[in-house]
Scaffold this motif. Structure first.
Motif, mmCIF file in Angstrom:
data_model
loop_
_atom_site.group_PDB
_atom_site.id
_atom_site.type_symbol
_atom_site.label_atom_id
_atom_site.label_comp_id
_atom_site.label_asym_id
_atom_site.label_seq_id
_atom_site.Cartn_x
_atom_site.Cartn_y
_atom_site.Cartn_z
ATOM 1 N N LEU A 90 0.834 -1.204 0.000
ATOM 2 C CA LEU A 90 0.000 0.000 0.000
ATOM 3 C C LEU A 90 0.867 1.252 0.000
ATOM 4 N N GLU A 91 1.909 1.254 0.827
ATOM 5 C CA GLU A 91 2.821 2.408 0.861
ATOM 6 C C GLU A 91 3.496 2.603 -0.500
ATOM 7 N N GLN A 92 3.910 1.494 -1.120
ATOM 8 C CA GLN A 92 4.528 1.596 -2.446
ATOM 9 C C GLN A 92 3.536 2.129 -3.463
ATOM 10 N N ALA A 93 2.297 1.660 -3.387
ATOM 11 C CA ALA A 93 1.263 2.129 -4.313
ATOM 12 C C ALA A 93 1.002 3.624 -4.101
ATOM 13 N N GLN A 94 0.943 4.041 -2.836
ATOM 14 C CA GLN A 94 0.726 5.459 -2.551
ATOM 15 C C GLN A 94 1.886 6.297 -3.070
ATOM 16 N N THR A 95 3.116 5.811 -2.891
ATOM 17 C CA THR A 95 4.291 6.513 -3.396
ATOM 18 C C THR A 95 4.234 6.602 -4.921
ATOM 19 N N CYS A 96 3.869 5.502 -5.560
ATOM 20 C CA CYS A 96 3.768 5.459 -7.024
ATOM 21 C C CYS A 96 2.676 6.424 -7.507
ATOM 22 N N ILE A 97 1.543 6.428 -6.836
ATOM 23 C CA ILE A 97 0.453 7.348 -7.213
ATOM 24 C C ILE A 97 0.911 8.787 -7.067
ATOM 25 N N GLU A 98 1.582 9.081 -5.974
ATOM 26 C CA GLU A 98 2.084 10.444 -5.753
ATOM 27 C C GLU A 98 3.075 10.837 -6.847
ATOM 28 N N ALA A 99 3.960 9.905 -7.216
ATOM 29 C CA ALA A 99 4.928 10.187 -8.273
ATOM 30 C C ALA A 99 4.201 10.421 -9.594
ATOM 31 N N GLN A 100 3.186 9.627 -9.861
ATOM 32 C CA GLN A 100 2.416 9.809 -11.103
ATOM 33 C C GLN A 100 1.682 11.145 -11.096
ATOM 34 N N LYS A 101 1.142 11.536 -9.943
ATOM 35 C CA LYS A 101 0.489 12.848 -9.835
ATOM 36 C C LYS A 101 1.496 13.959 -10.134
ATOM 37 N N ASN A 102 2.694 13.809 -9.583
ATOM 38 C CA ASN A 102 3.735 14.812 -9.830
ATOM 39 C C ASN A 102 4.092 14.867 -11.308
ATOM 40 N N LYS A 103 4.185 13.690 -11.941
ATOM 41 C CA LYS A 103 4.491 13.656 -13.375
ATOM 42 C C LYS A 103 3.381 14.310 -14.182
ATOM 43 N N THR A 105 1.272 16.609 -13.125
ATOM 44 C CA THR A 105 1.344 18.051 -12.861
ATOM 45 C C THR A 105 2.459 18.690 -13.688
ATOM 46 N N ALA A 106 3.620 18.025 -13.723
ATOM 47 C CA ALA A 106 4.745 18.543 -14.504
ATOM 48 C C ALA A 106 4.394 18.559 -15.988
ATOM 49 N N ALA A 107 3.735 17.515 -16.477
ATOM 50 C CA ALA A 107 3.339 17.462 -17.890
ATOM 51 C C ALA A 107 2.329 18.554 -18.208
ATOM 52 N N GLU A 108 1.374 18.782 -17.302
ATOM 53 C CA GLU A 108 0.394 19.857 -17.509
ATOM 54 C C GLU A 108 1.089 21.211 -17.557
ATOM 55 N N LEU A 109 2.060 21.410 -16.683
ATOM 56 C CA LEU A 109 2.806 22.665 -16.667
ATOM 57 C C LEU A 109 3.586 22.843 -17.969
#
Length: 151
Positions: A90-103, A105-109
């Protein structure tokens, strides 16, 4: 056993028969004691057998209880291990989701920046086109006069 088996009959006898009667009584008493001893031995053997059987059942029950406790401990340990593994996943999945959200956000920017650059490029191109039109039209008076004459 017969009813009169444990009862000794005392029959008055004459003097010469007294010795024989006494011996007979002693034999009867000895027979009664032998039967009592045999009965006691049988009772003791039954009691011993019952105790042995009860002890074996007790040991078997203790072994089953120990096996059940061991199985319960193993189940608890296994469940705890699985729970820890699930928490890590679950922690790994949350970390992965957070990283994907960051990606994302960066792509949108980057997309917004690219869109702004495209707008700026289009504006610059429009200015260049306008400048070219003005210069070409001004440099070629025939084109200008004929376009004004038509107009």
């Amino acid at each position: 056993m017969r009813k009169d088996e444990n009862v000794l009959n005392f029959v008055p006898a004459s003097a010469p028969e007294d010795g024989a009667t006494a011996l007979d009584l002693v034999d009867q008493a000895a027979e009664v004691f032998r039967r009592m001893e045999e009965h006691a031995r049988e009772a003791e053997a039954r009691a011993q057998s019952l105790c042995t059987s009860a002890l074996e059942r007790l040991r078997a029950a203790e072994m089953r209880a120990e096996a059940a406790e061991r199985a319960q401990r193993e189940f608890v340990i296994s469940t705890e291990d699985k729970l820890k593994e699930a928490c890590r996943a679950l922690e790994q999945a949350q970390t992965c989701i957070e990283a994907q959200k960051n990606k994302v956000t960066a792509a949108e920017l980057r997309a917004e920046i690219a869109e702004a650059e495209v707008r700026q490029a289009n504006e610059a191109l429009a200015l260049v086109e306008e400048a070219i039109r003005k210069r070409l039209l001004c440099a070629n008076p025939h084109t200008h006069s004929s376009s004004t004459a038509v107009g």
